[in-house]
Design a protein around this motif. Sequence first.
Motif, PDB file in Angstrom:
ATOM      1  N   GLY A  83       2.509   7.235 -10.652  1.00 14.55           N
ATOM      2  CA  GLY A  83       3.096   7.081  -9.332  1.00 14.55           C
ATOM      3  C   GLY A  83       2.236   6.234  -8.414  1.00 14.55           C
ATOM      4  O   GLY A  83       2.737   5.368  -7.684  1.00 14.55           O
ATOM      5  N   ALA A  84       0.905   6.482  -8.457  1.00 14.65           N
ATOM      6  CA  ALA A  84      -0.011   5.687  -7.635  1.00 14.65           C
ATOM      7  C   ALA A  84      -0.029   4.235  -8.082  1.00 14.65           C
ATOM      8  O   ALA A  84      -0.108   3.315  -7.256  1.00 14.65           O
ATOM      9  CB  ALA A  84      -1.423   6.280  -7.707  1.00 14.65           C
ATOM     10  N   ALA A  85       0.052   4.009  -9.392  1.00 12.31           N
ATOM     11  CA  ALA A  85       0.085   2.633  -9.901  1.00 12.31           C
ATOM     12  C   ALA A  85       1.318   1.898  -9.401  1.00 12.31           C
ATOM     13  O   ALA A  85       1.247   0.737  -8.984  1.00 12.31           O
ATOM     14  CB  ALA A  85       0.051   2.644 -11.432  1.00 12.31           C
ATOM     15  N   ALA A  86       2.477   2.595  -9.418  1.00 17.33           N
ATOM     16  CA  ALA A  86       3.710   1.964  -8.955  1.00 17.33           C
ATOM     17  C   ALA A  86       3.669   1.698  -7.451  1.00 17.33           C
ATOM     18  O   ALA A  86       4.083   0.628  -6.987  1.00 17.33           O
ATOM     19  CB  ALA A  86       4.909   2.851  -9.303  1.00 17.33           C
ATOM     20  N   SER A  87       3.169   2.664  -6.663  1.00 13.65           N
ATOM     21  CA  SER A  87       3.121   2.468  -5.209  1.00 13.65           C
ATOM     22  C   SER A  87       2.143   1.370  -4.829  1.00 13.65           C
ATOM     23  O   SER A  87       2.428   0.557  -3.934  1.00 13.65           O
ATOM     24  CB  SER A  87       2.747   3.777  -4.508  1.00 13.65           C
ATOM     25  OG  SER A  87       1.460   4.227  -4.914  1.00 13.65           O
ATOM     26  N   ASN A  88       0.992   1.303  -5.503  1.00 13.63           N
ATOM     27  CA  ASN A  88       0.034   0.229  -5.226  1.00 13.63           C
ATOM     28  C   ASN A  88       0.598  -1.139  -5.617  1.00 13.63           C
ATOM     29  O   ASN A  88       0.367  -2.140  -4.929  1.00 13.63           O
ATOM     30  CB  ASN A  88      -1.271   0.479  -5.966  1.00 13.63           C
ATOM     31  CG  ASN A  88      -2.099   1.580  -5.335  1.00 13.63           C
ATOM     32  OD1 ASN A  88      -1.809   2.025  -4.225  1.00 13.63           O
ATOM     33  ND2 ASN A  88      -3.118   2.035  -6.022  1.00 13.63           N
ATOM     34  N   THR A  89       1.336  -1.153  -6.738  1.00  8.03           N
ATOM     35  CA  THR A  89       1.969  -2.404  -7.143  1.00  8.03           C
ATOM     36  C   THR A  89       3.007  -2.845  -6.118  1.00  8.03           C
ATOM     37  O   THR A  89       3.080  -4.024  -5.740  1.00  8.03           O
ATOM     38  CB  THR A  89       2.630  -2.240  -8.522  1.00  8.03           C
ATOM     39  OG1 THR A  89       1.631  -1.889  -9.490  1.00  8.03           O
ATOM     40  CG2 THR A  89       3.314  -3.535  -8.954  1.00  8.03           C
ATOM     41  N   GLY A  90       3.825  -1.896  -5.654  1.00 11.74           N
ATOM     42  CA  GLY A  90       4.812  -2.219  -4.629  1.00 11.74           C
ATOM     43  C   GLY A  90       4.164  -2.700  -3.346  1.00 11.74           C
ATOM     44  O   GLY A  90       4.622  -3.668  -2.729  1.00 11.74           O
ATOM     45  N   ALA A  91       3.071  -2.037  -2.935  1.00 15.58           N
ATOM     46  CA  ALA A  91       2.373  -2.449  -1.718  1.00 15.58           C
ATOM     47  C   ALA A  91       1.815  -3.862  -1.865  1.00 15.58           C
ATOM     48  O   ALA A  91       1.882  -4.673  -0.933  1.00 15.58           O
ATOM     49  CB  ALA A  91       1.250  -1.465  -1.405  1.00 15.58           C
ATOM     50  N   THR A  92       1.274  -4.164  -3.055  1.00 16.79           N
ATOM     51  CA  THR A  92       0.742  -5.504  -3.301  1.00 16.79           C
ATOM     52  C   THR A  92       1.836  -6.559  -3.164  1.00 16.79           C
ATOM     53  O   THR A  92       1.657  -7.594  -2.505  1.00 16.79           O
ATOM     54  CB  THR A  92       0.119  -5.579  -4.709  1.00 16.79           C
ATOM     55  OG1 THR A  92      -0.943  -4.634  -4.800  1.00 16.79           O
ATOM     56  CG2 THR A  92      -0.408  -6.979  -4.994  1.00 16.79           C
ATOM     57  N   ILE A  93       2.986  -6.291  -3.794  1.00 13.65           N
ATOM     58  CA  ILE A  93       4.108  -7.233  -3.712  1.00 13.65           C
ATOM     59  C   ILE A  93       4.569  -7.392  -2.262  1.00 13.65           C
ATOM     60  O   ILE A  93       4.860  -8.501  -1.794  1.00 13.65           O
ATOM     61  CB  ILE A  93       5.265  -6.758  -4.604  1.00 13.65           C
ATOM     62  CG1 ILE A  93       4.836  -6.790  -6.079  1.00 13.65           C
ATOM     63  CG2 ILE A  93       6.506  -7.614  -4.393  1.00 13.65           C
ATOM     64  CD1 ILE A  93       5.836  -6.156  -7.025  1.00 13.65           C
ATOM     65  N   GLY A  94       4.632  -6.264  -1.537  1.00 17.40           N
ATOM     66  CA  GLY A  94       5.061  -6.331  -0.144  1.00 17.40           C
ATOM     67  C   GLY A  94       4.094  -7.113   0.728  1.00 17.40           C
ATOM     68  O   GLY A  94       4.523  -7.902   1.587  1.00 17.40           O
TER      69      GLY A  94
END
Length: 249
Positions: A83-94
């Motif tokens: 979950g943290a990997a996905a949220s960090n990835t999303g934040a990076t893209i954003g």
Amino acid sequence: MRGWKALAVLLGLIVVFCGVGTWAFITWIAPLIFSTAQLWPTGPDELWMWLCIGGAIGGIVLGFTIDSSPLWTDRLPFLSDAGAAASNTGATIGILGSAITIATLDSTDPLPIVIITAIGVVFAGFAWRRIRSTIRETRAHHREIARMRDLHANGTHVRARVVDVHFRNTWMGGNSPLFTVTADYDTPSGRHRAEGRVVTSPADAPIEGGSVLLWFADDGRDTENVDMVPDPDSIRDPQAAKTYEAPTA
């Protein structure tokens, strides 16, 4: 094993929610931070606010769903980093997406673009660390599942006597206490002592002097290669249900 498709959808949605929320937040507040910049966002402030709030709430709710995934699938370990990997990835893209948006709308001031891109690179590092951690823990989790399945299919099943119980002060799935149990058991190679993790309901907590069901491989010499589960016929502590009740929020 089951649940890969559902997990993939949930992780993808976390990336989307966190990405959209982060993109909206940075694109919205950047003009307030960099006073030389023009007001890039168009449309009512309420739209940007709800994009930020919706992205945050969606990411948090789906993150909790991923954390509790061991309740409905064995694909991920308890409290996985997925979950943290996905949220960090999303934040990076954003973050990087907001830098591109700002560069498109106002290329006269490079400072906001440079700073936001640098933040995006830092978050990309966080995301990469979480992704690597998720891969490592998931591989180890799958090896452990395969080991236990092989034990239950090809090993020997005995009733072991509990000699020590240590409560880990952890509840799996919210209300199932986790214990480290030490137990003695008889094998073709003699009596051995092994340690293992046991998850039960509060009322069925293991107790010293009670028993657990244990599987071992070959002649039982390898005390590391065992699996323990609660014994439905073991003695119980009458106070266990109260003692090991999960704390309320």
